[in-house]
Design a protein around this motif. Structure first.
Motif, mmCIF file in Angstrom:
data_model
loop_
_atom_site.group_PDB
_atom_site.id
_atom_site.type_symbol
_atom_site.label_atom_id
_atom_site.label_comp_id
_atom_site.label_asym_id
_atom_site.label_seq_id
_atom_site.Cartn_x
_atom_site.Cartn_y
_atom_site.Cartn_z
ATOM 1 N N LYS A 30 1.008 -1.108 -0.089
ATOM 2 C CA LYS A 30 0.072 0.061 -0.250
ATOM 3 C C LYS A 30 1.022 1.329 -0.066
ATOM 4 O O LYS A 30 0.659 2.148 -0.713
ATOM 5 C CB LYS A 30 -0.856 0.001 1.295
ATOM 6 C CG LYS A 30 -1.851 1.212 1.410
ATOM 7 C CD LYS A 30 -2.729 1.147 2.324
ATOM 8 C CE LYS A 30 -3.428 2.050 2.633
ATOM 9 N NZ LYS A 30 -2.999 3.383 3.544
ATOM 10 N N VAL B 249 -7.590 -1.346 3.733
ATOM 11 C CA VAL B 249 -6.503 -1.629 2.976
ATOM 12 C C VAL B 249 -6.554 -2.703 1.737
ATOM 13 O O VAL B 249 -6.314 -2.526 0.864
ATOM 14 C CB VAL B 249 -5.275 -2.100 3.742
ATOM 15 C CG1 VAL B 249 -4.112 -2.685 3.079
ATOM 16 C CG2 VAL B 249 -4.836 -1.005 4.723
ATOM 17 N N THR C 46 -8.452 -1.498 -0.921
ATOM 18 C CA THR C 46 -7.619 -0.475 -1.705
ATOM 19 C C THR C 46 -6.759 -1.433 -2.815
ATOM 20 O O THR C 46 -6.457 -1.149 -3.888
ATOM 21 C CB THR C 46 -6.765 0.249 -0.852
ATOM 22 O OG1 THR C 46 -7.604 1.131 -0.040
ATOM 23 C CG2 THR C 46 -5.795 1.146 -1.786
ATOM 24 N N LEU C 47 -6.091 -2.368 -2.184
ATOM 25 C CA LEU C 47 -5.376 -3.230 -3.186
ATOM 26 C C LEU C 47 -6.042 -4.307 -3.783
ATOM 27 O O LEU C 47 -5.458 -4.966 -4.633
ATOM 28 C CB LEU C 47 -4.487 -4.288 -2.181
ATOM 29 C CG LEU C 47 -3.554 -3.312 -1.071
ATOM 30 C CD1 LEU C 47 -2.685 -4.160 -0.157
ATOM 31 C CD2 LEU C 47 -2.628 -2.437 -1.966
#
Length: 305
Positions: free
Chosen positions: A158, A290, A293-294
């Motif tokens: 990230k 997270v 997001t990934l």
């Protein structure tokens, strides 16, 4: 023929009645114990031998019977909630998100390590690599732990994505100490591992400490480039439809147990745990974000464990 049919029907009735009776037995009784699962993040024999005293304490304190299970992999712990083979489990944070998403399991306790209810990831580099910031990782050889590691893959990745940095050749070294060794021996320029703050006397407790016996000068040769944001520690997870009475008795008993000298030793031996605090599902939203997001598939990553 008639006698045969009657005999078969009697047998079916007996089996059905037996299954029904077992299903109707109160959870926590001798024939229907509360099932406690342990995530296999350490050696199964270590967990089994240390958990015996814990189970005896639980049974004495709660008046309930308990049975432990140690599945062979992370995904089995998750799926045990779906099949109701597990009522309570000590899980890693990543596996918990999947158990919550698929089966509505909930986190109610979170472990403490070194007095903290969180840990972090770190990006490390060899002191002679020329890497002093995240931007310097561009095009460099880089080692992660494994694709389902929060501290050794997701959170460091990230940081690099936010900085629009792409390492050159990347590899997965599986274990945190393997990553440190690879950086130390300059097989790669940098890598990602877990981070824990040094002790009060300055002794390192991050992944470099795992190879200090083998490489006494690891602190001088391997430096920390950046530390990630906080990651919530492992939770105690409870099955969706578990009776409130069972949950409350277990929580009170396990808190009491870990406050005893024997309890501290057992949890230290199993998971390096020094204490417990209350938690809620919301404490894991940061990790969820997270993962979103990934664009990571939870089940796919856990199956790689």
């Amino acid at each position: 023929m008639k006698h045969t049919i009657v005999a078969v029907m009697s047998l079916v009735l007996a089996i059905t009645t037996g299954i029904s009776c077992k299903r109707d037995m109160k959870l926590g009784s001798k024939d229907n114990p509360v099932k406690l699962y342990f995530t296999p993040s350490v050696d199964a024999d270590t967990i089994a031998s240390n958990s015996v005293h814990f189970i005896k304490f639980l049974e004495k304190e709660t008046g309930l019977f308990f049975k432990t299970g140690i599945p062979t992999n992370y995904i089995s712990v998750v799926e045990s909630f779906g099949s109701k083979r597990a009522d309570i489990a000590v899980m890693n944070s990543f596996g918990y998100l999947m158990a919550n998403e698929k089966y509505g399991a909930s986190a109610k306790l979170k472990v403490l390590r070194y007095g903290h209810d969180y840990y972090q990831g770190q990006i490390i580099a060899h002191v002679d690599s020329g890497i002093n910031s995240i931007k310097d990782l561009e095009g460099k050889k880089f080692a992660y732990t494994d694709p389902s590691s929060t501290s050794g893959y997701m959170f460091p990745l990230k940081i690099m994505m936010e900085n629009e940095v792409k390492p050159g050749n990347t590899t997965f070294a599986i274990k945190h100490d393997n990553v440190v060794t690879m950086v130390y021996q300059r097989q790669v320029d940098a890598g990602a591992t877990y981070y824990s703050a040094p002790s009060s006397d300055g002794t390192i407790r991050d992944a470099r400490s795992r190879v200090k016996t083998q490489f006494p000068d690891v602190e001088e040769k391997v430096k920390i480039v950046q530390i990630t944001e906080k990651i919530p520690n492992d939770p105690f997870v409870f099955r969706k439809e578990l009776p409130a009475e069972v949950t409350e008795k277990f929580i009170a008993a396990v808190k009491k147990y870990i406050s005893t000298p024997e309890g501290k030793d057992v949890f230290e031996n199993i998971y390096s745990v020094g204490g417990l605090v209350d938690t809620t599902d919301a404490d894991y939203d940061g990790l969820r974000n997270v993962i979103k997001t990934l664009n990571i598939n939870l089940e796919e990553q856990l199956n790689k464990k």
